[in-house]
Design an enzyme around this catalytic site. Structure first.
Site, mmCIF file in Angstrom:
data_model
loop_
_atom_site.group_PDB
_atom_site.id
_atom_site.type_symbol
_atom_site.label_atom_id
_atom_site.label_comp_id
_atom_site.label_asym_id
_atom_site.label_seq_id
_atom_site.Cartn_x
_atom_site.Cartn_y
_atom_site.Cartn_z
ATOM 1 N N ARG A 29 7.092 -11.154 70.812
ATOM 2 C CA ARG A 29 6.974 -11.162 69.348
ATOM 3 C C ARG A 29 7.004 -12.594 68.844
ATOM 4 N NH1 ARG A 29 11.650 -8.986 66.376
ATOM 5 N NH2 ARG A 29 11.659 -11.050 65.465
ATOM 6 N N HIS A 31 10.328 -9.978 62.673
ATOM 7 C CA HIS A 31 10.218 -8.513 62.748
ATOM 8 C C HIS A 31 9.518 -7.978 61.508
ATOM 9 C CE1 HIS A 31 11.283 -4.309 63.207
ATOM 10 N NE2 HIS A 31 11.787 -4.340 61.994
ATOM 11 N N TYR A 51 18.296 -15.547 65.943
ATOM 12 C CA TYR A 51 18.458 -14.979 67.281
ATOM 13 C C TYR A 51 17.338 -15.288 68.288
ATOM 14 C CZ TYR A 51 15.242 -11.469 65.333
ATOM 15 O OH TYR A 51 14.169 -10.864 64.750
#
Ligand SMILES: Cc1ncc(C[n+]2csc(CCOP(=O)(O)OP(=O)(O)O)c2C)c(N)n1
Ligand SMILES: [Mg+2]
Length: 348
Positions: free
Chosen positions: A255, A259, A268
């Site tokens: 990714r 998100h 993170y």
């Protein structure tokens, strides 16, 4: 019965890097397929990038981007016939565009406007599922139903790595395996479920290994390689259509975007890895491949981009020209008899 063996750990690739990794072979793909695949990749990329801008401008609501995942969607959709069904998650929110859905419809969905509630029968594209993995049993049920009716329709469902930990995934996969439903389960393993990394998601060595438990074959492909995804999906679709039941495809990627528009991955994610992965992102990779083959030049690239941008400009203008929605619609499809408090407060 099909022999079910653990998926090879190796990722299938077709597109090389133009240097030490040579381009592989793929049969049955001609120049017009290449151009179509490229135009679709550019359309989705443009849709995604513009949507991030529209979100920041307050013109659409919360948005789940798919930057870098276009090859999974385009490669898989190209392997289907028009009558086959697609069951998307929010990550494939704009996949209807590949079936001729107007951008205004998809943008209206992200604006929370009923003009975005398309009729699945018009495109054979089911509604976007936000609850994780719930689209898998929907797809298994449709596929089984088509089989019972003697139709040769295939269903393909997209879901993420995190979805393979959900009950709905396991129920859908088990059901499809037992009923030998004509279903393709396509897992976009982007290695993150919001902030949960794959290592904290599962103890399985690969997600493809999960298919063994349901008696279906699985394959692992490079999710940034549109031709590898297409080839794997084409095999799975042929198998389903021939009556040999479901298959599982694990498309491995990373990714490279947040998100969603409400997420701060800086808290993170490994930003160095993101930058590394961006160098091999799928649209540029396919473009360089086509240039090596001599089937794409500057003019074709510019035309594809200009066409996609124009479609988006028209799309957002049309979505914004929709009259305000009737608020009652939200409740009309949820309640036969709305609670009195709604009538007095909210709607009154
Ligand atoms: C049933 C359910 N549980 C939790 C959530 C909250 N949620 C939204 S996205 C997400 C992560 C999903 O990760 P993955 O399946 O890998 O898909 P990706 O977002 O990476 O495409 C979660 C847990 C949800 N939408 N539905
Ligand atoms: Mg994921």
């Amino acid at each position: 019965m099909t022999e079910v063996v653990p998926a090879g750990r190796e990722l299938r690739r077709v597109i090389g890097d133009g240097a030490s990794v040579p381009d592989g072979e793929i049969d049955g793909v001609d120049e017009s397929d290449f151009i179509e695949l490229y135009r679709q990749l550019v359309l989705l990329r443009t849709y995604d990038e513009r949507s991030v801008v529209y979100h920041r401008q307050g013109r659409i609501g919360t948005y789940a981007m798919f930057w870098g995942h276009e090859a999974i969607q385009v490669g898989a959709a190209h392997a289907l016939e028009r009558g086959d069904w697609i069951f998307p998650s929010y990550r494939e929110g704009a996949i209807g565009l590949l079936r001729g859905m107007p951008p205004a419809t998809v943008l209206s969905w992200w604006r929370g406007h009923p003009a975005g509630w398309w009729n699945p029968l018009d495109y054979n594209v089911a509604s976007i599922c936000v609850p994780i993995a719930t689209q898998v049993p929907h797809a298994a049920g449709l596929a089984w139903g088509k089989k019972l009716r003697g139709e040769h329709t295939v269903a393909l469902t997209f879901f993420g790595d995190g979805a393979t930990s959900e009950g709905a995934f396991h129920e859908g996969a088990n059901f499809a395996g037992v009923m030998r439903a004509p279903l393709v389960l396509l897992c976009n393993n982007n290695q993150w479920a919001i902030s949960t990394p794959l290592s904290a998601q599962t103890a399985a060595p690969t997600l493809a290994d999960k298919a063994i438990g349901y008696g279906m074959p699985a394959v692992r492909v490079d999710g940034g390689d549109v031709l590898a995804v297409y080839e794997a999906a084409r095999d799975a679709v042929a198998r389903a259509r021939a009556g040999d039941g479901p298959s599982f495809i694990e498309a491995v990627t990373y990714r490279m975007a947040p998100h969603g528009s409400a997420d701060d991955p800086g808290a993170y994610i490994d930003q160095e890895r993101v930058e590394e992965e961006k160098e091999g992102e799928c649209v540029g990779r396919f473009e360089r491949y086509l240039r090596r083959l001599g089937v794409l030049d500057d003019e074709a690239v510019e035309n594809a981009k200009a066409e996609a941008l124009e479609a988006m400009r028209e799309g957002i203008a049309a979505a914004e020209a929709e009259p305000p929605a009737d608020r009652e619609l939200v409740f009309e499809h949820a309640y036969a008899d709305p609670p009195p408090t709604f009538r007095e407060g909210w709607l009154g």
